[in-house]
Design a protein around this motif. Structure first.
Motif, mmCIF file in Angstrom:
data_model
loop_
_atom_site.group_PDB
_atom_site.id
_atom_site.type_symbol
_atom_site.label_atom_id
_atom_site.label_comp_id
_atom_site.label_asym_id
_atom_site.label_seq_id
_atom_site.Cartn_x
_atom_site.Cartn_y
_atom_site.Cartn_z
ATOM 1 N N ARG A 1 0.828 -1.206 0.000
ATOM 2 C CA ARG A 1 0.000 0.000 0.000
ATOM 3 C C ARG A 1 0.862 1.256 0.000
ATOM 4 N NH1 ARG A 1 -3.237 -2.310 5.219
ATOM 5 N NH2 ARG A 1 -4.515 -3.894 4.159
ATOM 6 N N ALA A 2 0.297 2.319 -0.494
ATOM 7 C CA ALA A 2 0.968 3.615 -0.388
ATOM 8 C C ALA A 2 1.026 4.020 1.082
ATOM 9 C CB ALA A 2 0.202 4.669 -1.192
ATOM 10 N N GLY A 3 2.191 4.546 1.516
ATOM 11 C CA GLY A 3 2.317 5.039 2.877
ATOM 12 C C GLY A 3 2.443 3.943 3.919
ATOM 13 N N GLU A 4 3.044 2.805 3.574
ATOM 14 C CA GLU A 4 3.276 1.760 4.570
ATOM 15 C C GLU A 4 4.686 1.190 4.433
ATOM 16 O OE1 GLU A 4 1.307 -2.007 4.604
ATOM 17 O OE2 GLU A 4 1.628 -2.384 2.469
ATOM 18 N N ILE A 5 5.165 0.627 5.542
ATOM 19 C CA ILE A 5 6.394 -0.154 5.539
ATOM 20 C C ILE A 5 5.974 -1.602 5.719
ATOM 21 C CG2 ILE A 5 8.659 -0.515 6.573
ATOM 22 C CD1 ILE A 5 8.434 2.313 7.764
ATOM 23 N N HIS A 6 6.218 -2.404 4.694
ATOM 24 C CA HIS A 6 5.721 -3.778 4.660
ATOM 25 C C HIS A 6 6.918 -4.721 4.712
ATOM 26 C CE1 HIS A 6 2.387 -6.550 2.925
ATOM 27 N NE2 HIS A 6 3.311 -7.287 3.527
ATOM 28 N N ALA A 7 7.017 -5.490 5.774
ATOM 29 C CA ALA A 7 8.130 -6.437 5.926
ATOM 30 C C ALA A 7 7.866 -7.690 5.108
ATOM 31 C CB ALA A 7 8.325 -6.798 7.390
ATOM 32 N N LEU A 8 8.948 -8.240 4.566
ATOM 33 C CA LEU A 8 8.900 -9.522 3.868
ATOM 34 C C LEU A 8 9.856 -10.446 4.612
ATOM 35 C CD1 LEU A 8 7.774 -11.143 1.532
ATOM 36 C CD2 LEU A 8 9.528 -10.172 0.052
ATOM 37 N N ILE B 1 9.161 -1.782 0.978
ATOM 38 C CA ILE B 1 9.248 -3.220 1.259
ATOM 39 C C ILE B 1 10.556 -3.456 1.993
ATOM 40 C CG2 ILE B 1 9.304 -5.547 0.277
ATOM 41 C CD1 ILE B 1 7.887 -4.330 -2.215
ATOM 42 N N HIS B 2 10.469 -3.981 3.197
ATOM 43 C CA HIS B 2 11.661 -4.173 4.037
ATOM 44 C C HIS B 2 11.883 -5.667 4.242
ATOM 45 C CE1 HIS B 2 14.697 -3.473 7.016
ATOM 46 N NE2 HIS B 2 13.983 -3.970 8.010
ATOM 47 N N ILE B 3 12.884 -6.226 3.542
ATOM 48 C CA ILE B 3 13.236 -7.634 3.704
ATOM 49 C C ILE B 3 14.197 -7.735 4.877
ATOM 50 C CG2 ILE B 3 14.255 -9.661 2.610
ATOM 51 C CD1 ILE B 3 13.614 -8.412 -0.097
ATOM 52 N N ILE C 1 11.311 -5.429 12.402
ATOM 53 C CA ILE C 1 9.955 -5.612 11.868
ATOM 54 C C ILE C 1 8.918 -5.058 12.836
ATOM 55 C CG2 ILE C 1 8.224 -7.375 11.285
ATOM 56 C CD1 ILE C 1 10.526 -9.056 10.122
ATOM 57 N N PHE C 2 9.079 -5.370 14.120
ATOM 58 C CA PHE C 2 8.049 -4.975 15.088
ATOM 59 C C PHE C 2 8.204 -3.538 15.565
ATOM 60 C CE2 PHE C 2 7.229 -9.375 14.803
ATOM 61 C CZ PHE C 2 5.888 -9.517 15.136
ATOM 62 N N ASP C 3 9.365 -2.934 15.362
ATOM 63 C CA ASP C 3 9.536 -1.521 15.726
ATOM 64 C C ASP C 3 9.107 -0.577 14.615
ATOM 65 O OD1 ASP C 3 10.506 -2.169 18.203
ATOM 66 O OD2 ASP C 3 12.625 -1.843 17.694
ATOM 67 N N HIS C 4 9.187 -1.032 13.344
ATOM 68 C CA HIS C 4 9.048 -0.071 12.249
ATOM 69 C C HIS C 4 8.014 -0.435 11.182
ATOM 70 C CE1 HIS C 4 12.552 2.098 13.702
ATOM 71 N NE2 HIS C 4 13.197 0.948 13.798
ATOM 72 N N CYS C 5 7.573 -1.674 11.113
ATOM 73 C CA CYS C 5 6.735 -2.092 9.985
ATOM 74 C C CYS C 5 5.253 -2.135 10.354
ATOM 75 C CB CYS C 5 7.193 -3.455 9.461
ATOM 76 S SG CYS C 5 8.887 -3.440 8.849
ATOM 77 N N ASP C 6 4.415 -1.967 9.326
ATOM 78 C CA ASP C 6 2.959 -1.993 9.513
ATOM 79 C C ASP C 6 2.389 -3.391 9.300
ATOM 80 O OD1 ASP C 6 2.561 0.999 9.770
ATOM 81 O OD2 ASP C 6 3.529 0.901 7.810
ATOM 82 N N VAL D 1 2.757 -17.656 2.667
ATOM 83 C CA VAL D 1 2.200 -18.325 3.846
ATOM 84 C C VAL D 1 1.111 -17.491 4.485
ATOM 85 C CG1 VAL D 1 2.714 -19.198 6.173
ATOM 86 C CG2 VAL D 1 4.326 -19.597 4.305
ATOM 87 N N ASP D 2 1.407 -16.195 4.752
ATOM 88 C CA ASP D 2 0.423 -15.362 5.450
ATOM 89 C C ASP D 2 0.841 -13.901 5.363
ATOM 90 O OD1 ASP D 2 -1.825 -14.760 6.913
ATOM 91 O OD2 ASP D 2 -1.301 -16.028 8.631
ATOM 92 N N CYS D 3 -0.122 -13.018 5.501
ATOM 93 C CA CYS D 3 0.127 -11.583 5.641
ATOM 94 C C CYS D 3 -0.517 -11.146 6.951
ATOM 95 C CB CYS D 3 -0.452 -10.792 4.468
ATOM 96 S SG CYS D 3 -0.180 -9.009 4.611
ATOM 97 N N LEU D 4 0.267 -10.569 7.852
ATOM 98 C CA LEU D 4 -0.187 -10.255 9.205
ATOM 99 C C LEU D 4 -0.010 -8.772 9.515
ATOM 100 C CD1 LEU D 4 1.755 -13.205 10.870
ATOM 101 C CD2 LEU D 4 -0.703 -13.189 10.406
#
Length: 509
Positions: A28-35, A194-196, A203-208, A219-222
């Motif tokens: 999404r626009a305006g998100e930090i999404h971890a992979l 996208i933050h791999i 991940i838990f400090d910075h990602c949405d 597997v899943d998107c959380l």
């Protein structure tokens, strides 16, 4: 929120090997999404497809809801996609500024380069990341600074989608904080990031949100706010990992195995003394630049020292180079396994025999292939290496399996003391657990294990004892009961040592 990027049913094969199968992802626009996912899960392969480096065998890529075929990285850039790769790809013999604007310079029709203008433009970008000289040659910079230059290159693109592949693996804590402050500003401007990463704290400090891949499958998107690190790890590995670190010593360690006395190489190392006992894992903590690697290299003869005494099993030893260190039973495993730790394009078996090839040579002085293969089989079986064939090169394997090859080579010379510099850098959670267990098994056989790690949870969870350096000096030692992030940081920053010196001064007055 608007979906900037959508992947649907992406599949990719390399010959008979299935790398991706029916992969789904949306940003999404305006998100930090971890992979997230173990090495080999398909994260980087998927992002290379998004960046046009690879072409999918099946599936659809949509940008702003429109189907797109991305045939090259140049087309990806035109669509607003920027990619900061984990592997540094800079030209070492030209300046930082030239590296940052290399694509723009190549596209320019000007016969001459305006170096002053280039350096001014580069300085504007670099000011966001730290004190980096735009005129410096990239080859003269540390790995962490080169990583920041890679990030600066991406920031110069007019990107709407920014892919960061393990961007903090070589950064200090302060550099990491600067990077994420920039990432959050980009997020506020509406970019999708996208933050791999393998690092749950990031991940838990910075990602949405976090999307998990396993074995080339989605597997899943959380939602990060609605899950936990343990839940993410369990989805990554497909099983419950309740114990990330093996049990520590439950009794007193053995005899003094290694004693280092007054080791100096000023200004990098200043009068350092420490002891390692048989059967223990000794951690070395400190900020990058504190002298941790330099200390280990000096003990192992990989860099000179001006003074100092090394005692092994009660007897002084003279170590002037790495060959003498190996003969004495000291081994060093570099943090940079790709450049210094492995021969990436030679067979696994040749990598393992490389430290002491005489062990597998015949009477004519030639390598005995059968003996070399038998040696490799022995040590890779002990370390549970996952590889198709011992004739394959390490370049075909995941980071965790590459590190196991480096460990197998270390074991092939029957060491008494091993120094491991960042042994799990760039390694996924499942492989970390395996490597931690291997190191504890080695210690239990009486081998002295010394671990340098920038990850404080690893240093605390793995070590029986930790010594901490600050600006080339030993500032303190912490027992297992005293270990905490606060205690290590206080010593690493010099605060605890300064406090102690101040108290001593006041007492003297």
């Amino acid at each position: 929120m608007t979906s900037l990027l959508e992947l649907d049913g992406i599949a990719k094969r390399f010959g008979p090997v299935r790398a991706l199968e029916n992969v789904a992802f949306n940003l999404r626009a305006g998100e930090i999404h971890a992979l997230a996912g173990e090495n080999g899960a398909g994260k980087s392969t998927t992002m290379k497809i998004v960046d046009g480096i690879l072409q999918p065998d099946a599936g659809e890529i949509r940008i702003d809801g429109e189907p797109r075929r991305i045939r090259s990285p140049l087309e990806a850039q035109a669509l607003g996609i920027g990619f900061v790769h984990q592997e540094i790809a800079l030209c070492p013999d030209v300046s930082v500024a030239e590296n940052i604007f290399m694509a723009a310079t190549a596209a320019s029709r000007s016969p001459l380069m305006n170096y002053a203008a280039l350096e001014r433009k580069a300085q504007v970008v670099l000011a966001q990341l730290g004190n980096i000289d735009p005129r410096a040659k990239v080859g003269s910079l540390s790995i962490s600074t080169q990583q920041l230059v890679e990030i600066a290159k991406a920031l110069t693109l007019d990107a709407r989608i920014l892919i960061l592949d393990e961007p903090t693996s070589a950064l200090t804590e302060a550099e990491t904080e600067k990077l994420f402050s920039i990432v959050h500003r980009l997020k506020a401007r509406g970019l999708g990031i996208i933050h791999i990463s393998h690092r749950m704290a990031e991940i838990f400090d910075h990602c949405d949100r976090v999307t998990v891949f396993r074995d080339g499958n989605f597997v899943d998107c959380l939602e990060v706010a609605k899950t936990s690190p343990q839940e993410v790890v369990n989805r990554m590995v497909g099983r419950d990992i309740a114990q990330l670190y093996p049990p520590k010593l439950d009794s007193a360690p053995g005899r003094p195995l290694l004693q280092v006395e007054g080791l100096s190489d000023e200004p990098l190392l200043r009068d350092i003394s420490f002891e390692l006992r048989a059967g223990e894992i000794l951690g070395i903590g400190g900020l990058i630049g504190a002298g941790r690697s330099e200390l280990s290299r000096a003990v192992c003869g990989l860099r000179p020292r001006k003074s100092g005494r090394i005692v092994l099993d009660g007897a002084p030893v003279s170590i002037r180079n790495f060959r003498e260190a190996l003969d004495a039973g000291l081994v060093y495993v570099s943090e940079d396994r790709k450049s210094e730790g492995l021969f990436l394009d030679l067979p696994i078996s040749a990598n393992i025999s490389a430290l002491r090839p005489a062990q597998v040579t015949n009477r004519l002085g030639l390598i005995d292939s059968a003996a070399e293969m038998a040696q490799a089989q022995e040590y890779t079986s002990r370390l549970r290496l996952r590889a198709g064939s011992l004739s394959d090169p390490p370049s075909t394997l995941s980071g965790g399996n590459q590190q196991k090859i480096a460990l197998a080579r270390m074991l092939s010379v029957a060491p008494r003391v091993v120094f491991l510099d960042e042994p799990t850098r760039g390694v996924d959670v499942g492989a970390k657990v395996e490597i931690h267990a291997i190191l504890r098994e080695l210690a239990s056989t009486g081998i002295g294990v010394v671990v340098i790690s920038s990850e404080l949870p690893e240093l605390i969870g793995l070590s029986d004892r930790v010594i901490v350096l600050h600006e080339g000096r030993l500032t303190g030692e912490l027992s297992a009961a005293e270990l905490s992030e606060e205690a290590i940081i206080a010593l690493a920053s010099g605060l605890e040592a300064q406090s102690t010196r101040a108290t001593q001064t006041e007492g003297a007055l």
